[in-house]
Write an enzyme that holds these catalytic residues in place. Structure first.
Site, PDB file in Angstrom:
ATOM      1  N   LYS A  71       9.044   6.343 -10.514  1.00 43.68           N
ATOM      2  CA  LYS A  71       9.155   6.728  -9.106  1.00 43.68           C
ATOM      3  C   LYS A  71      10.247   5.906  -8.429  1.00 43.68           C
ATOM      4  O   LYS A  71      11.126   6.416  -7.769  1.00 43.68           O
ATOM      5  CB  LYS A  71       7.793   6.514  -8.450  1.00 43.68           C
ATOM      6  CG  LYS A  71       7.708   6.919  -7.014  1.00 43.68           C
ATOM      7  CD  LYS A  71       6.250   6.876  -6.573  1.00 43.68           C
ATOM      8  CE  LYS A  71       6.130   6.976  -5.067  1.00 43.68           C
ATOM      9  NZ  LYS A  71       4.731   6.966  -4.632  1.00 43.68           N
ATOM     10  N   GLU A  77       9.648  -2.918 -16.861  1.00 42.56           N
ATOM     11  CA  GLU A  77       9.258  -2.440 -18.201  1.00 42.56           C
ATOM     12  C   GLU A  77      10.004  -1.151 -18.534  1.00 42.56           C
ATOM     13  O   GLU A  77      10.597  -1.008 -19.610  1.00 42.56           O
ATOM     14  CB  GLU A  77       7.743  -2.152 -18.264  1.00 42.56           C
ATOM     15  CG  GLU A  77       6.847  -3.360 -18.178  1.00 42.56           C
ATOM     16  CD  GLU A  77       6.403  -3.649 -16.750  1.00 42.56           C
ATOM     17  OE1 GLU A  77       7.170  -3.332 -15.795  1.00 42.56           O
ATOM     18  OE2 GLU A  77       5.305  -4.204 -16.579  1.00 42.56           O
ATOM     19  N   ARG A 100      -0.324   7.366  -9.577  1.00 41.80           N
ATOM     20  CA  ARG A 100      -1.505   7.772 -10.347  1.00 41.80           C
ATOM     21  C   ARG A 100      -1.989   9.173  -9.979  1.00 41.80           C
ATOM     22  O   ARG A 100      -2.980   9.648 -10.540  1.00 41.80           O
ATOM     23  CB  ARG A 100      -2.627   6.743 -10.157  1.00 41.80           C
ATOM     24  CG  ARG A 100      -2.987   6.469  -8.709  1.00 41.80           C
ATOM     25  CD  ARG A 100      -3.822   5.201  -8.588  1.00 41.80           C
ATOM     26  NE  ARG A 100      -4.049   4.804  -7.196  1.00 41.80           N
ATOM     27  CZ  ARG A 100      -3.193   4.126  -6.467  1.00 41.80           C
ATOM     28  NH1 ARG A 100      -2.006   3.795  -6.951  1.00 41.80           N
ATOM     29  NH2 ARG A 100      -3.478   3.778  -5.223  1.00 41.80           N
ATOM     30  N   GLU A 118      -7.322   1.446  -9.434  1.00 41.42           N
ATOM     31  CA  GLU A 118      -6.144   1.128  -8.623  1.00 41.42           C
ATOM     32  C   GLU A 118      -6.316   1.692  -7.211  1.00 41.42           C
ATOM     33  O   GLU A 118      -5.811   1.140  -6.246  1.00 41.42           O
ATOM     34  CB  GLU A 118      -4.896   1.712  -9.291  1.00 41.42           C
ATOM     35  CG  GLU A 118      -3.624   0.979  -8.908  1.00 41.42           C
ATOM     36  CD  GLU A 118      -2.455   1.370  -9.797  1.00 41.42           C
ATOM     37  OE1 GLU A 118      -2.341   0.806 -10.902  1.00 41.42           O
ATOM     38  OE2 GLU A 118      -1.680   2.236  -9.403  1.00 41.42           O
ATOM     39  N   HIS A 177     -21.497   4.199 -31.312  1.00 38.69           N
ATOM     40  CA  HIS A 177     -21.592   3.218 -32.399  1.00 38.69           C
ATOM     41  C   HIS A 177     -20.968   1.891 -31.990  1.00 38.69           C
ATOM     42  O   HIS A 177     -20.697   1.048 -32.830  1.00 38.69           O
ATOM     43  CB  HIS A 177     -20.915   3.775 -33.652  1.00 38.69           C
ATOM     44  CG  HIS A 177     -21.544   5.056 -34.100  1.00 38.69           C
ATOM     45  ND1 HIS A 177     -22.534   5.109 -35.058  1.00 38.69           N
ATOM     46  CD2 HIS A 177     -21.366   6.338 -33.671  1.00 38.69           C
ATOM     47  CE1 HIS A 177     -22.916   6.371 -35.223  1.00 38.69           C
ATOM     48  NE2 HIS A 177     -22.224   7.135 -34.390  1.00 38.69           N
TER      49      HIS A 177
HETATM   50  C1  G6Q Z   1       0.426   4.092  -9.582  1.00 42.50           C
HETATM   51  C2  G6Q Z   1       0.987   2.770  -9.483  1.00 42.50           C
HETATM   52  C3  G6Q Z   1       1.665   2.251 -10.731  1.00 42.50           C
HETATM   53  C4  G6Q Z   1       3.042   2.860 -10.969  1.00 42.50           C
HETATM   54  C5  G6Q Z   1       3.756   2.054 -12.043  1.00 42.50           C
HETATM   55  C6  G6Q Z   1       5.122   2.615 -12.360  1.00 42.50           C
HETATM   56  O1  G6Q Z   1      -0.119   4.669  -8.674  1.00 42.50           O
HETATM   57  O2  G6Q Z   1       1.799   2.695  -8.387  1.00 42.50           O
HETATM   58  O3  G6Q Z   1       0.875   2.450 -11.869  1.00 42.50           O
HETATM   59  O4  G6Q Z   1       2.936   4.203 -11.323  1.00 42.50           O
HETATM   60  O5  G6Q Z   1       3.846   0.732 -11.630  1.00 42.50           O
HETATM   61  O6  G6Q Z   1       5.941   2.636 -11.237  1.00 42.50           O
HETATM   62  P1  G6Q Z   1       7.277   3.448 -11.230  1.00 42.50           P
HETATM   63  O7  G6Q Z   1       6.962   4.882 -11.411  1.00 42.50           O
HETATM   64  O8  G6Q Z   1       7.940   3.180  -9.907  1.00 42.50           O
HETATM   65  O9  G6Q Z   1       8.102   2.945 -12.390  1.00 42.50           O
END
Ligand code: G6Q
Length: 546
Positions: free
Chosen positions: A207, A213, A268, A353, A384
């Protein structure tokens, strides 16, 4: 809301109702009322919720429904659907429901109807996915792109990860998909070992397009591709999904190959948007749209059905009843379906979250419990492992048992055995087994009196442990859409009752900042004062890595 929820009349009534009824045994409630199961079963098409195995009676439901009036739930639902900025800390609308607004009624954000933009991106996804699937959009060397690698984390990973696994029966036969989320270099290496650069399409999903990462993984994948096929290949092997065109372009992805989504979609809650590109690539746009249709049906049910018969509302109220009155802090999600095995992991983020918050919307620290700890896994596997604690441990964990009536793979008796297990667990958790019953069973099995006495308590089960059973016809795109939307709205209702903002995630952002401050130190470029433990850990790791 003026008063904190735990000071309201409805809450106090529930508290006193709890004191009177906390020891009620579900098996007695069933014995007293033969209609209990039909009274507490609701369905929407082929999705059935049986919530009769809960510690409730008619008054419980009535008092819980009073809570919805106290918090003006009806108005709050309207507010979300109409684009009000209910994510108040970030001053944003919350419109994942617009992404699957299949009736296409206008929805306004800042005076602008957003549906044309949403439909525009859906069309772009359709064109692109068809071009890839039919081999019109090919890799740099002219080969068909048959390996999809989704690079993203959290909300930009878990939706596509869960949904592609859930819908693997709908995959194009010649395609495979992979996911790189963790910054651990092994995540990239594992995928490189499987795929061929000439046939691989990387879908970088972020986003913000600033998540360390995802960007680090994307750069590593880019280098791997360029080493094999040269720089010009990037345009044919990388696409991006983001709200941040500037950063996408800086990374070197042509913004023609960028699929947009918007700030009114939380990570999310985003698999219905272009974040679902990998899903659409794997199952085709028609099936992706069926997933949106299923979610839309659940949206309309949630928005228009009276709360007593409203599936997400009932699930939410039961959760509040256990979380805030019985003090049960966990919620288990057990899909009896191999393809839904990642659903608990997905819902863990959605729920924890969203509702892992401790400041209310009036800017006060909260003095009651909010979101539960959610965990789970696929049945029968988990029977199990952690089911031992669920049956005989000192903690009580309400469960959702999700059971598809039909399997995609009806081999021999497999599916009937699976269903039998699901139903047996619900029954056993509710009924339990008294010490006397255990003793009788042991005696019948020919054990000596001494042995019976030695074993009878170990073999007993307290029972009275609640479960919801959710039956769906089959794991198909439509039902998956319904199921996920159901849980999204459950989380929404609980957030409203607890008076929290379910749509921000300051805790995740803290993690993002903190790692950035330690990184230069590990690399030896900086020295920052830490607590002695963190400082010492940095020193130990540096010493080992030397
Ligand atoms: C979701 C959170 C979080 C986010 C990640 C990735 O609601 O905000 O899980 O989706 O941190 O963020 P980016 O899409 O900005 O890389």
């Amino acid at each position: 809301m003026n008063k904190p929820i735990n000071k309201t009349h409805a809450w106090k009534k529930l508290a006193s109702h709890y004191r009177w009824h906390k020891n009620d045994e579900m098996k007695d409630l069933f014995a007293k009322d033969k209609t209990r199961s039909s009274k507490y079963t609701i369905n929407l098409g082929n999705l059935y919720l049986d919530y009769s195995k809960n510690k409730i009676n008619e008054k419980t439901i009535r008092y819980l429904l009073d809570l919805t009036k106290e918090v003006k739930l009806k108005e709050k639902i309207e507010a979300m659907f109409s684009g009000a900025k209910i994510n108040q800390t970030e001053n944003r609308s919350v419109l994942h429901v617009a992404l699957r607004n299949r009736s296409n009624t206008p929805i306004y954000v800042d005076g602008q109807d957003i549906m044309p933009d949403i439909n525009g991106v859906l069309n772009k996804i359709k064109k692109f996915t068809e071009a890839v699937r039919f081999g019109d959009f090919r890799g740099a060397t002219g080969k068909k792109l048959t390996n999809i690698v989704n690079i993203g984390i959290g909300g930009s990973d878990l939706g596509p990860f869960m949904a592609t696994a859930a819908l693997k029966e709908y995959w194009a036969k010649d395609m495979k998909c992979y996911f790189i989320s963790n910054i651990d270099g092994s995540a990239c290496e594992d995928v490189f070992a499987e795929v061929d650069p000439e046939t691989t399409l990387f879908v970088v999903v972020s986003k913000t397009f600033t998540t360390i990462e995802t960007l680090t993984n994307a750069h590593t994948c880019r280098k791997w591709l360029v080493d094999a096929l040269g720089e010009p290949a990037v345009a044919k092997h990388f696409v991006a999904v983001s709200t941040n065109a500037e950063e996408v372009s800086k990374f070197g992805i042509n913004t023609d190959n960028m699929f947009e989504f918007w700030n009114f979609v939380g990570g999310r809650y985003s698999m219905w948007s272009a974040v679902g590109l990998s899903i659409a690539l794997m199952i085709g746009m028609d099936n992706f749209e069926k997933m949106l249709d299923g979610a839309h049906e659940m949206d309309m049910h949630f928005k228009n059905t009276d709360f007593e018969h409203n599936i997400p509302v009932i699930l939410a109220l039961l959760g509040v009843w256990y979380n805030n009155f019985f003090g049960y802090r966990e919620q288990g999600i057990i899909p009896y379906d191999q393809d839904l095995r990642f659903l608990p992991k997905y819902l863990q983020q959605l729920d924890m979250e969203s509702n892992g918050k401790s400041v209310d919307l009036n800017n006060n620290f909260i003095k009651y419990e909010t979101g539960p700890i959610l965990f789970g896994g696929a049945g029968t596997d988990v029977q199990h492992s952690f089911f031992q604690l669920l049956h005989q441990g000192t903690k009580i964990v309400p469960l959702d048992l999700i059971v598809p009536a039909i399997s995609h793979n009806e081999i021999g008796e497999h599916h009937e055995i699976l269903i039998a297990n699901a139903l047996a667990q619900g029954e056993a958790l509710m009924r339990g087994k008294t010490v006397k019953e255990a003793a009788e069973e042991l005696t019948k099995a020919g054990k000596s009196k001494e042995e019976v006495n030695r074993l009878k308590k170990y073999k007993s089960f307290a029972g009275n442990r609640p479960t919801n059973t959710i039956i769906i016809r089959k794991v198909d795109p439509y039902m998956l859409g319904m199921l996920v939307a159901m849980y999204e709205h459950k989380v929404f209702v609980q957030g409203i009752i607890w008076n929290i903002n379910s749509f921000d995630q300051m805790g995740v952002e803290l993690g993002k900042q903190m790692a950035l401050s330690i990184l230069p130190e590990l690399q030896g470029h900086a020295h920052i004062e830490h607590d002695s433990s963190t400082g010492n850990l940095i020193a130990i790791i540096k010493k080992i890595r030397k």
